[in-house]
Motif scaffolding. Structure first.
Motif, PDB file in Angstrom:
ATOM      1  N   PRO A   6      23.522  51.898  20.723  1.00 56.21           N
ATOM      2  CA  PRO A   6      23.189  53.277  20.341  1.00 56.21           C
ATOM      3  C   PRO A   6      22.118  53.360  19.262  1.00 56.21           C
ATOM      4  O   PRO A   6      21.377  54.336  19.191  1.00 56.21           O
ATOM      5  CB  PRO A   6      24.521  53.841  19.811  1.00 56.21           C
ATOM      6  N   GLU A   7      22.005  52.320  18.429  1.00 54.72           N
ATOM      7  CA  GLU A   7      20.953  52.342  17.382  1.00 54.72           C
ATOM      8  C   GLU A   7      19.564  52.437  17.990  1.00 54.72           C
ATOM      9  O   GLU A   7      18.645  52.947  17.377  1.00 54.72           O
ATOM     10  CB  GLU A   7      21.009  51.050  16.557  1.00 54.72           C
ATOM     11  N   GLU A   8      19.397  51.865  19.177  1.00 54.41           N
ATOM     12  CA  GLU A   8      18.087  51.876  19.837  1.00 54.41           C
ATOM     13  C   GLU A   8      17.961  53.051  20.809  1.00 54.41           C
ATOM     14  O   GLU A   8      16.861  53.309  21.309  1.00 54.41           O
ATOM     15  CB  GLU A   8      17.879  50.587  20.626  1.00 54.41           C
ATOM     16  N   ASN A   9      19.060  53.722  21.060  1.00 55.88           N
ATOM     17  CA  ASN A   9      19.082  54.761  22.083  1.00 55.88           C
ATOM     18  C   ASN A   9      19.328  56.141  21.446  1.00 55.88           C
ATOM     19  O   ASN A   9      18.413  56.769  20.933  1.00 55.88           O
ATOM     20  CB  ASN A   9      20.153  54.424  23.127  1.00 55.88           C
ATOM     21  N   GLU A  10      20.592  56.594  21.455  1.00 56.79           N
ATOM     22  CA  GLU A  10      20.911  57.929  20.925  1.00 56.79           C
ATOM     23  C   GLU A  10      20.401  58.124  19.500  1.00 56.79           C
ATOM     24  O   GLU A  10      19.899  59.196  19.148  1.00 56.79           O
ATOM     25  CB  GLU A  10      22.425  58.165  20.935  1.00 56.79           C
ATOM     26  N   GLU A  11      20.536  57.079  18.663  1.00 55.49           N
ATOM     27  CA  GLU A  11      20.127  57.246  17.256  1.00 55.49           C
ATOM     28  C   GLU A  11      18.618  57.384  17.102  1.00 55.49           C
ATOM     29  O   GLU A  11      18.143  58.108  16.227  1.00 55.49           O
ATOM     30  CB  GLU A  11      20.648  56.075  16.399  1.00 55.49           C
ATOM     31  N   ARG A  12      17.862  56.700  17.947  1.00 50.17           N
ATOM     32  CA  ARG A  12      16.395  56.838  17.879  1.00 50.17           C
ATOM     33  C   ARG A  12      15.987  58.242  18.340  1.00 50.17           C
ATOM     34  O   ARG A  12      15.064  58.832  17.797  1.00 50.17           O
ATOM     35  CB  ARG A  12      15.677  55.777  18.749  1.00 50.17           C
ATOM     36  N   VAL A  13      16.667  58.741  19.365  1.00 50.66           N
ATOM     37  CA  VAL A  13      16.348  60.084  19.855  1.00 50.66           C
ATOM     38  C   VAL A  13      16.718  61.122  18.792  1.00 50.66           C
ATOM     39  O   VAL A  13      15.939  62.045  18.512  1.00 50.66           O
ATOM     40  CB  VAL A  13      17.081  60.385  21.185  1.00 50.66           C
ATOM     41  N   ALA A  14      17.886  60.962  18.178  1.00 47.89           N
ATOM     42  CA  ALA A  14      18.309  61.924  17.142  1.00 47.89           C
ATOM     43  C   ALA A  14      17.307  61.931  15.985  1.00 47.89           C
ATOM     44  O   ALA A  14      16.920  63.005  15.486  1.00 47.89           O
ATOM     45  CB  ALA A  14      19.707  61.564  16.648  1.00 47.89           C
ATOM     46  N   ALA A  15      16.857  60.758  15.561  1.00 47.66           N
ATOM     47  CA  ALA A  15      15.885  60.672  14.466  1.00 47.66           C
ATOM     48  C   ALA A  15      14.558  61.308  14.887  1.00 47.66           C
ATOM     49  O   ALA A  15      13.908  62.003  14.100  1.00 47.66           O
ATOM     50  CB  ALA A  15      15.680  59.214  14.060  1.00 47.66           C
ATOM     51  N   PHE A  16      14.167  61.079  16.136  1.00 46.06           N
ATOM     52  CA  PHE A  16      12.924  61.671  16.648  1.00 46.06           C
ATOM     53  C   PHE A  16      13.007  63.199  16.626  1.00 46.06           C
ATOM     54  O   PHE A  16      12.055  63.881  16.207  1.00 46.06           O
ATOM     55  CB  PHE A  16      12.678  61.180  18.086  1.00 46.06           C
ATOM     56  N   LEU A  17      14.143  63.730  17.051  1.00 44.09           N
ATOM     57  CA  LEU A  17      14.282  65.198  17.110  1.00 44.09           C
ATOM     58  C   LEU A  17      14.229  65.812  15.705  1.00 44.09           C
ATOM     59  O   LEU A  17      13.739  66.930  15.539  1.00 44.09           O
ATOM     60  CB  LEU A  17      15.586  65.583  17.821  1.00 44.09           C
TER      61      LEU A  17
END
Ligand SMILES: C[S@@+](CC[C@H](N)C(=O)[O-])C[C@H]1O[C@@H](n2cnc3c(N)ncnc32)[C@H](O)[C@@H]1O
Length: 129
Positions: free
Chosen positions: A71-82
């Motif tokens: 998730p650090e490379e997936n959901e968490e990267r997307v959340a930080a991007f948003l």
């Protein structure tokens, strides 16, 4: 990249990642992983997301994908991007994929354990027009 600013309706960022979704094919990754590498990868993924986002026209779509199950490379990267890019929203992948691969947040996720497939992740991100 300057010349292509906001030039495209669809951009795919198939990001460099840890490959944790494909350990069945890359067993070496299991032993060669370091925590510093992960921090560097996450920064690179953020940088590439920022760069890719500049190529998308208003109303266009940016797809971010990895072959990682972390998730650090997936959901968490997307959340930080948003958070960095309020002009982007998640567009659920439900119209494009079978429900078994759809996450609660509207992302694509395949799991080596659940689906007996390589692990992979993808998010559809729409740039507001
Ligand atoms: C998951 S692979 C993409 C594979 C590609 N979709 C294909 O089908 O061949 C990630 C790619 O990102 C490239 N890459 C690594 N670091 C990069 C960087 N700093 N900037 C741009 N691309 C990079 C790697 O060389 C690799 O080709």
């Amino acid at each position: 990249m300057e010349n292509n600013h906001e030039a495209y309706e669809k951009v795919l960022l198939d990001a460099p990642c840890s490959g944790l979704g494909v350990l069945s094919k890359r067993a070496d990754l299991r032993w060669n992983r370091k925590s510093e590498d992960m921090e560097e990868l996450k920064s690179l993924q953020d940088e590439l997301l920022d760069a890719a986002s500049m190529l998308v026209k208003p109303g266009g779509v940016l797809v971010y994908s990895t072959c990682s199950i972390d998730p650090e490379e997936n959901e968490e990267r997307v959340a930080a991007f948003l958070l960095r890019h309020p002009e982007y929203n998640v567009d659920s992948a439900e119209r494009y994929i079978s429900p078994e691969f759809l996450t609660e947040q509207g992302y694509y996720f395949s799991s080596p354990v659940k689906h007996s497939l390589d692990g992979a992740f993808a998010a559809r991100l729409i740039c507001r027009s």
